[in-house]
Design a protein around this motif. Structure first.
Motif, PDB file in Angstrom:
ATOM      1  N   ARG A 367       0.835  -1.209   0.000  1.00  0.00           N
ATOM      2  CA  ARG A 367       0.000   0.000   0.000  1.00  0.00           C
ATOM      3  C   ARG A 367       0.868   1.256   0.000  1.00  0.00           C
ATOM      4  NH1 ARG A 367      -3.406  -3.381   3.360  1.00  0.00           N
ATOM      5  NH2 ARG A 367      -5.418  -3.647   2.346  1.00  0.00           N
ATOM      6  N   ASP A 368       2.008   1.202   0.674  1.00  0.00           N
ATOM      7  CA  ASP A 368       2.947   2.328   0.599  1.00  0.00           C
ATOM      8  C   ASP A 368       3.378   2.552  -0.853  1.00  0.00           C
ATOM      9  OD1 ASP A 368       2.876   2.788   3.290  1.00  0.00           O
ATOM     10  OD2 ASP A 368       4.874   1.998   3.728  1.00  0.00           O
ATOM     11  N   ILE A 370       1.823   1.630  -3.610  1.00  0.00           N
ATOM     12  CA  ILE A 370       0.684   2.124  -4.394  1.00  0.00           C
ATOM     13  C   ILE A 370       0.513   3.631  -4.172  1.00  0.00           C
ATOM     14  CG2 ILE A 370      -1.843   2.037  -4.612  1.00  0.00           C
ATOM     15  CD1 ILE A 370      -1.583  -0.987  -3.722  1.00  0.00           C
ATOM     16  N   ALA A 371       0.549   4.036  -2.901  1.00  0.00           N
ATOM     17  CA  ALA A 371       0.291   5.444  -2.578  1.00  0.00           C
ATOM     18  C   ALA A 371       1.403   6.341  -3.103  1.00  0.00           C
ATOM     19  CB  ALA A 371       0.137   5.607  -1.069  1.00  0.00           C
ATOM     20  N   GLU A 372       2.637   5.877  -2.991  1.00  0.00           N
ATOM     21  CA  GLU A 372       3.757   6.742  -3.385  1.00  0.00           C
ATOM     22  C   GLU A 372       3.957   6.761  -4.894  1.00  0.00           C
ATOM     23  OE1 GLU A 372       7.038   5.358  -0.964  1.00  0.00           O
ATOM     24  OE2 GLU A 372       5.935   5.846   0.875  1.00  0.00           O
ATOM     25  N   LEU A 374       1.834   5.362  -7.431  1.00  0.00           N
ATOM     26  CA  LEU A 374       0.676   5.514  -8.316  1.00  0.00           C
ATOM     27  C   LEU A 374      -0.137   6.763  -7.981  1.00  0.00           C
ATOM     28  CD1 LEU A 374      -0.526   1.795  -8.571  1.00  0.00           C
ATOM     29  CD2 LEU A 374       0.932   3.067 -10.146  1.00  0.00           C
ATOM     30  N   LEU A 375      -0.094   7.203  -6.727  1.00  0.00           N
ATOM     31  CA  LEU A 375      -0.878   8.387  -6.347  1.00  0.00           C
ATOM     32  C   LEU A 375       0.011   9.587  -6.036  1.00  0.00           C
ATOM     33  CD1 LEU A 375      -3.577   6.659  -4.109  1.00  0.00           C
ATOM     34  CD2 LEU A 375      -3.917   7.680  -6.373  1.00  0.00           C
TER      35      LEU A 375
END
Lengths: 382, 344
Positions: A367-368, A370-372, A374-375
């Motif tokens: 999730r880290d 993905i957040a860093e 991709l978002l």
């Protein structure tokens, strides 16, 4: 945009289906996490190899069929639908082999790949250490230079398959960590029966001695068993964990087959008036389809030259949560008393699914990523 | 097999996106909620002129369809922009009427469909098994209903007659209308109308799923931007794992809903459409909850434009198929249960 395979792919599917129908053992093999089961699964790998199905995506010269991604995914659909045995060689075929194709020498590929495909050499992973889990780059097991190779010292743990496997691949420190821990790591392979290796199996939550601690005390590794440049191990290993999280670790066929078994269970044992359970079965059907479709879109992007990067983290979080939810639904369908009996197929699957959110990079780390990536959220302290 | 939108499909959606980005849709949404439909209808006319509704109807009625993939891709952009009005209902009405070609409803189809597809006129729609309220019926030129017996009714006028009351939605830019019983004209009735209504209902469900996807993407994009900018404890709140992981889960739900919407558009199979609506509606509503929590108090205000998407997510999740309805369809008629169903 379409969702139909060309005739030649359907012909490939028919060939795989036919072979599997004639060769998949009628009764399930003993668990591969036991000495007896491990041997039985090796024999299955040899049979798969003889039929040309053990590593369909490899080039023919190494025992594969040169299958493209579309055919490989179709093969996996058929494999799991046929109820074929778990793949004891998965670590090697899914993780080490892609690394060898990208970073190995022709000599290494010729030496290591065919015995892997035949099930003669089964591979274990040697990544984690007691003090290096999610923070893998902080690992401390080291390889010291000698005249014609390296000597390994230190400890690895949670080494999948290691209790019964022949060889292992992993990362070792060959340069100082200093303040740049991702540098100075080297990717190498070694023999689990070499002098200086002590393999101590660890009992898992499912009661099986399926992974192990490795104590390494001066284990000799010749230069020819270093993959890629010494000191470049992090980059080399990450290219493999990328594919591990992505398409190769958990092909959709596995979950499509599981969802179908759940649907059959619900139709035979489910109470039609229990709409809460019905809804969870529906979610399992939709989830498997979503995972399948997500994979077909990713495969199309890869076929056009795209790469799987941080998207593979989406994939890993999805299937690991999905697998757990599916098995919990199955246990609830069976009912409490039956669900408790640990030798049942669904209970075994549930126990295994509990590990999914942890291995191959915990879901928190995913999730880290993905957040860093991709978002575009800023890096912070973990 | 290439399970990705083609260049043309992407181009069409991109054109709709550009048109909507150039319009002041937030102002139109606020006006719509206040009962002033003019700004919204001005954007609507431009969308219709650009061919937004053409994929819903065949060439005989001025369309280019049926092209559900193209229309679904465009509807993602309608959702992303927060466009008000009965866009889904107008497209589905065009599908319903087009399907009556060659039967007793052919005259009605020839009369109404071109006006919906290329004329910039809007329609509300009620179908058997759908919701009880006609969305934005007081803002549309037409309202079509099909009852359980298969009677098609057409209400028309400058504003459709038959609106008994306009109710208040959780999203002020959605205006659910209760219709007075009877009235209107009955251009067709019977099994053919019911069959056409089933098809139109699947289109409406598919297009709402696509709209949900766009709403969810808009919410996530705004929220990720906010998390990068808003500073607390000396750093952007997006650096905190509690925030990061919630946003990551929001992206996950949207990314796995998207291919379901594509597949549903390809097959228009009822269960696949239900699966797409279930996933996209849930992902959009999840995105709304995340957007609200990450924005904090500013997210709970009307003045923030975030509210224009935030309040849309929940009604859209339920429109043309609640999660419970969609799950029931999936469990009843899943088309993919083909592998190994004989096992335990």
């Amino acid at each position: 945009m379409d969702l139909t395979h060309p005739p030649e792919v359907e012909a490939f599917r028919a060939e795989a289906r036919d072979w599997l129908a004639r060769n998949v053992p009628a009764a399930p093999l003993p668990s591969l996490e036991t000495a007896e089961g491990f041997a039985a699964h090796r024999e299955w790998e040899a049979l798969l190899y003889a039929g040309g199905w053990s590593a369909v995506s490899w080039p023919r010269e190494y025992g594969g069929r040169g299958a493209d991604l579309e055919r490989w995914l179709v093969f996996e659909e058929e494999y799991w639908a046929a109820g074929a045995p778990a793949r004891v060689s998965q670590n090697g075929i899914g993780l080490l082999a892609p690394t060898l194709f990208d970073h190995g020498t022709p000599e290494q590929r010729e030496r290591l790949l065919p015995p892997m495909a035949r099930g003669e050499q089964v591979w274990a992973q040697a990544w984690s250490e007691p003090e290096a889990g999610s923070d893998l780059a902080s690992l401390r097991a080291r390889a010291e230079r000698t005249a014609d190779g390296w000597l390994l010292y230190g400890q690895k743990t949670w080494s999948s398959r290691a209790a019964f496997a022949d060889r292992a691949f992993g990362l070792f420190r060959t340069g100082p960590a200093a303040d740049r821990p991702h540098q100075g790591l080297t990717y190498l392979v070694f023999d689990l029966r070499a002098p200086g290796v002590d393999v101590r199996p660890i009992g898992r939550l499912d009661g099986k001695p399926a992974f192990a601690e490795l104590f390494l005390d001066g284990v000799f590794v010749p230069d020819r068993d270093v993959i890629g440049e010494p000191g470049q191990g992090w980059r080399i290993a990450m290219s493999a964990t990328g594919s591990e999280r992505g398409l190769t670790l958990r092909p959709p066929g596995r979950f499509l087959a599981a969802a179908d078994r759940l649907y059959a269970l619900w139709r035979s044992a489910g109470d039609p008036a229990d709409t809460a359970l019905r809804d969870r079965v529906a979610d399992a059907l939709v989830g498997a389809r979503a995972y399948e479709l997500f994979t077909w879109a990713a495969a199309a992007r890869i076929a056009e030259g795209g790469r799987t990067g941080a998207e593979s983290s989406l994939n890993k979080v999805f299937w690991s949560q999905y697998d757990l939810a599916l098995h919990e639904t199955a246990l609830d369908l069976l009912g409490g008393a039956e669900a408790e009996l640990v030798d049942g197929e669904w209970a075994q699957g549930w126990l295994f699914s509990l590990a999914g959110p942890i291995y191959a990079g915990t879901n928190e780390i995913q999730r880290d990523i993905i957040a860093e990536r991709l978002l575009g959220l800023p890096k912070g302290r973990r | 097999m290439r399970f990705l939108p083609t260049e043309e499909q992407t181009d069409f959606a991109r054109a709709v996106r550009a048109l909507l980005a150039a319009a002041d849709v937030p102002a139109a949404v606020r006006a719509w909620a206040a009962g002033d439909f003019a700004p919204g209808r001005a954007v609507w006319k431009r969308l219709a002129a650009a061919g937004l509704f053409a994929p819903a109807a065949p060439e005989a009625y001025g369309g280019a369809g049926p092209l559900p993939v193209e229309l679904a891709a465009a509807m993602v952009e309608v959702g992303r922009a927060g466009m008000p009005g009965p866009v889904v209902e107008t497209a589905a009405a065009a599908v319903l009427l087009s399907r009556l070609e060659g039967g007793p409803g052919a005259e009605a189809a020839a009369r109404f469909v071109p006006r919906l597809v290329a004329g910039g006129e809007a329609a509300s729609l009620l179908l058997p098994g759908g919701g009880p309220y006609a969305l934005d019926a007081d803002a549309a030129e037409h309202c079509f209903t099909v009852d359980a017996a298969g009677r098609l009714r057409a209400y028309g006028g400058p504003r459709p007659v038959g609106v008994a009351a306009v109710l208040r939605s959780a999203d002020p830019a959605r205006r659910p209308a209760r219709l007075a019983p009877g009235g209107g004209e009955v251009p067709a009735a019977g099994p053919a109308v019911l069959a056409a209504a089933r098809t139109a209902g699947d289109w409406a469900r598919l297009l709402t799923a696509a709209q949900c996807l766009g709403v969810g993407e808009a919410l996530l994009e705004r929220t990720a931007r906010y998390a990068r900018q808003r500073t607390q404890f000396g750093m952007p709140i997006g650096a905190f794992q509690a925030v990061k992981h919630r946003l990551a889960d929001t992206l996950l739900a949207l990314e796995f809903a998207r291919p379901l919407v594509w597949a549903a558009a390809l097959s228009l199979d009822a269960a696949e459409v239900a699966a797409a609506k279930l996933a996209a509606g849930g992902a959009a509503y999840g995105a709304a909850l995340t957007a609200l929590q990450v924005h904090g108090a500013i997210g709970y205000t009307e003045e923030s434009d975030l509210s224009l998407w935030l309040r849309k997510a929940r009604p859209l999740r339920d429109a043309w198929g609640t999660p419970a309805q969609c799950r029931a369809v999936v469990a009843r008629s899943w088309p993919h249960a083909r592998r190994g169903t004989a096992a335990p």
